[in-house]
Design an enzyme around this catalytic site. Structure first.
Site, mmCIF file in Angstrom:
data_model
loop_
_atom_site.group_PDB
_atom_site.id
_atom_site.type_symbol
_atom_site.label_atom_id
_atom_site.label_comp_id
_atom_site.label_asym_id
_atom_site.label_seq_id
_atom_site.Cartn_x
_atom_site.Cartn_y
_atom_site.Cartn_z
ATOM 1 N N CYS A 72 9.700 12.074 -45.046
ATOM 2 C CA CYS A 72 10.327 11.686 -43.773
ATOM 3 C C CYS A 72 11.812 11.516 -44.052
ATOM 4 C CB CYS A 72 9.680 10.429 -43.200
ATOM 5 S SG CYS A 72 9.535 9.042 -44.345
ATOM 6 N N GLY A 87 11.117 8.417 -47.325
ATOM 7 C CA GLY A 87 9.854 8.678 -47.997
ATOM 8 C C GLY A 87 9.030 7.456 -48.317
ATOM 9 N N TRP A 88 9.242 6.356 -47.573
ATOM 10 C CA TRP A 88 8.419 5.163 -47.883
ATOM 11 C C TRP A 88 7.741 4.569 -46.650
ATOM 12 C CZ3 TRP A 88 13.546 3.369 -50.259
ATOM 13 C CH2 TRP A 88 14.486 3.045 -49.272
#
Length: 745
Positions: free
Chosen positions: A497, A500-501
């Site tokens: 995204c 990335g979390w």
């Protein structure tokens, strides 16, 4: 009244009598105050306010109520004796309070000091919390302050005791309402999103503390003006515990001191082992110091965050990517979050893999990184000896799934970030999943919770306007797309995204659940959350607003709760495929906000290590393993027995949605189970065993009764036969004739 000469118009003997009465009344007043002081000391009450010349120390409200119900003591007798003199000579003092007038102020004379009787103005620092009446008490929890007041929930008002402990605040109504859940008035500090203290500006006779919770509950507490000091003290306690910037002051560390044996017994912090996890998948991973290249993947040392500070201390990367390539790829990725292996499986000698990362730094100028391009090429390999010449130029070998809407990804280029340009990344394709960011999700949850706690009959329309389930549908549909790409098209995937979390963790975890039945077991699900969320850098602390200042809303968002709702939807679609029931999801949804466990207190594994969280707190996985039977789904079937090893909702739409009322309407009075049917129908292993034992016992009793009836019938028949034989042997014609008449012979 004095005359012009300064002499009194009263007679000398009358003036003397009045003086004596005044002196006698003052003497009795001192005795009364001394009695009150001694009574308070004998009761063991610790006060925060010291008596002054203008305000005398008063006994606690609870003690006063007990005294009102007891026979009159010396204190009561003196109070009655002084009733008349106090009214005559001490107009500034209050009369004896009636139970329904406690805390009310009396008229005073402007020239005389005002003495105000108050309700509770005490702070209890050593009182046993169990004696207060709490039904839910955590190990290490102690009472800090106690104050009498009125609690308003927006619907009803209750009189009772406001209690502040070192873990939570609790209101104990004098008469607990039947329709309310037992934990309705229990608020752990880190569940508080906002607290305000105000005063009644119209009448200026009350203080208010308003509390807003992250689960949608809202409370308004009313205290008397005379309780202002204690109200301020409680307000400071709430602020200190709810919005602390020092994690060491959170209750999880106190909880561990009294409950460390739980962690020692179950070792929840050690539940995840990266080597065992990939061995279970059947994937061969080369060690960091291995000299051979006979493998697709290798471990990469990330101790102290030398590659990426928000990743786990060991990563899995392509074997062909050397350290220089990895380091330059990290610089080209947001937050240095390089693509790492999340999940893989083997089919027909090929390894199908799923990777996760953050967005790349292409920017408006379409910057390139040859190392990043090579890295993704290595990720596309499915066999060790794979050659590029095996495939056509336009054949897709790696599909990139960007969780964001396409327009958002384009907008990120202004900030120097963006997405992969397939002109430079050969044999790669990219799809955008149109999942919105944390701010949209936060606004959506706010609207949903407002609807859940609103008496407005337009609940369904408000639920639709919240768009919460539009987000849920987008996440599940996106996960299904990724799972289909891996299982049916046999293509490797990269999921990312922005950083990335958040959305990335939702997608990779859901894909793992869809493809691998192990992650649908209790143990597997715990490992999955530890691996994809905690160890991979989901910012639990910021997203849950634990350790943040009040009104710092920018980073708060219910991303993990959204994931749990997605799992709930999968449970409803495939009720036989999950070993755990909905209770596990509810407990995770609640406790990832409470700071009772250390599991969700940090933003990365490195932060957990640096702050020594594992050594000083209990992992929630230990707590879950201790009561594992509570979470068993009695309808769970082995995947092989029902041919449902892979569960992918390919046609998931809004019609597939089931509203998660067990969470969102947990405290709603309209959804409460008046007959307590729901708890009795929780088909856990224990419940079913108890039901089986009860039915077996009842069946045994019925069978025994049937046997007794049969024995008794045989016995009666035998006696009857004996009687008939005796009658026939006697040859009594008269008796025989009567027996024949009634057809017994």
């Amino acid at each position: 009244m004095n005359n012009p000469l300064g002499r009194s118009t009263q007679k000398p003997d009358q003036q003397t009598q009045n003086t004596q009465k005044n002196n006698r009344a003052k003497e009795f007043e001192k005795q009364l105050q001394e009695e009150e002081r001694m009574l308070a000391q004998s009761a063991g009450i610790v006060t925060t306010q010291q008596p002054t010349t203008q305000q005398q120390q008063q006994p606690a409200y609870s003690q006063q109520q007990q005294l009102n119900q007891q026979p009159q003591s010396v204190f009561g007798q003196i109070g009655q004796m002084l009733d008349a003199p106090r009214k005559l000579f001490f107009r500034n003092t209050t009369t004896q309070q009636q139970p329904n007038q406690q805390g009310q102020r009396q008229p005073t004379d402007q020239n005389e000091p005002e003495i105000i009787q108050t309700n509770i103005v005490q702070t209890y620092t050593t009182r046993d919390i169990k004696s207060i009446g709490l039904e839910i008490v955590q190990p290490g929890e102690i009472a800090l302050q106690e104050l009498r007041g009125i609690c308003s929930t927006g619907i009803q008002q209750f009189q009772g005791i406001f209690l502040a402990t070192n873990y939570q605040i609790v209101f104990l109504p004098d008469k607990y309402p039947k329709d309310f859940r037992k934990d309705y008035f229990y608020i752990p500090y880190t569940l508080i999103i906002k607290v305000d203290k105000t005063m009644d500006r119209k009448q200026n006779d009350a203080n208010f503390i308003e509390i807003q919770c992250k689960d949608g509950r809202w409370f308004k507490y009313r205290f008397l003006r005379e309780q202002n000091d204690d109200c301020n003290s409680i307000f400071n306690v709430i602020n200190k515990n709810a919005f602390t910037l020092n994690k060491q002051t959170l209750f999880a560390f106190t909880f561990y001191k009294d409950f460390s044996n739980l962690e020692n017994d179950f070792q929840g912090w050690r539940i995840f082992n990266i080597e065992k996890d990939f061995e279970r998948m059947g994937i061969n991973i080369l060690q960091e110091n291995s000299q051979t290249q006979n493998g697709l993947f290798k471990y990469l040392n990330n101790e102290n965050g030398i590659i990426c500070s928000t990743y786990y201390n060991r990563l899995v990367v392509p074997t062909k990517a050397d350290l220089d390539c990895i380091q330059k790829t990290a610089k080209f990725r947001s937050k240095e979050r390089i693509p790492i292996l999340s999940y893989a499986f083997t089919i027909n000698g090929k390894v199908i893999s799923m990777w996760r990362s953050s967005q790349c730094r292409t920017g408006i100028g379409q910057n390139r990184s040859t190392e990043d391009e090579c890295y993704l090429k290595y990720m596309s390999y499915q066999t060790v000896d794979e050659q590029e010449s095996q495939y056509e130029e336009k054949e897709t070998r790696l599909r990139i799934y960007d969780a964001r809407p396409h327009i958002n990804a384009i907008g990120q280029q202004v900030a120097g970030k963006g997405y992969e340009n397939t002109l430079f990344y050969r044999r790669c394709s990219i799809d955008f999943l149109d999942i919105h960011n944390i701010h949209k999700v936060r606004d959506s949850q706010t609207k949903l919770l407002k609807a859940a706690f609103n008496e407005n009959v337009q609940f369904l329309s408000q639920l639709e306007q919240s768009q919460w389930y539009d987000h849920i549908v987008a996440i599940i549909k996106g996960s299904a797309k990724i799972a289909i790409t891996m299982t049916k098209e046999k293509i490797n995937v990269l999921v990312h995204c922005s950083d990335g979390w958040d959305r990335t963790a939702q997608l990779t975890a859901l894909v793992s659940i869809m493809i691998d039945s192990y992650y649908r077991t209790i143990e597997g699900f715990m490992i999955l959350v530890q691996k994809e969320w905690i160890n991979s850098g989901h910012q639990f602390c910021q997203r849950s607003a634990i350790g943040n200042k009040q009104n710092n809303e920018d980073s708060r968002s219910p991303i993990f709760l959204q994931f749990l709702d997605c799992v709930y939807q999968m449970q409803q679609l495939y009720p036989l495929s999950f070993e755990f029931n909905g209770k596990l999801l509810l407990d995770l949804a609640y406790h990832h906000l409470t700071s009772l466990f250390g599991t969700f207190l940090c933003d990365s594994f490195l932060e957990i290590q640096k702050q020594r969280i594992m050594e000083q707190t209990v992992s929630i996985w230990s707590w879950i393993m201790k009561q594992k039977d509570k979470y068993i789904n009695a309808y769970y079937k082995n995947p092989q027995s029902i041919d449902q090893d892979v569960i992918i909702p390919e046609q998931f739409t809004g019609k597939s949605i089931t509203f998660w009322k067990e969470y969102f309407l947990y405290y709603s009075l309209e959804s409460n189970d008046a007959y307590q049917i729901h708890p009795q129908c929780q088909y856990t292993c224990d419940n079913l065993q108890e039901m089986y034992k009860a039915l077996s016992k009842e069946n045994h009793v019925l069978r025994q009764a049937q046997k007794d009836q049969e024995k008794l019938a045989i016995l009666h028949q035998q006696k009857f036969n004996q009687l008939m034989q005796i009658i026939q042997e006697t040859q009594n014609e008269e008796i025989i004739e009567k027996l024949q008449t009634i057809k017994l012979i």
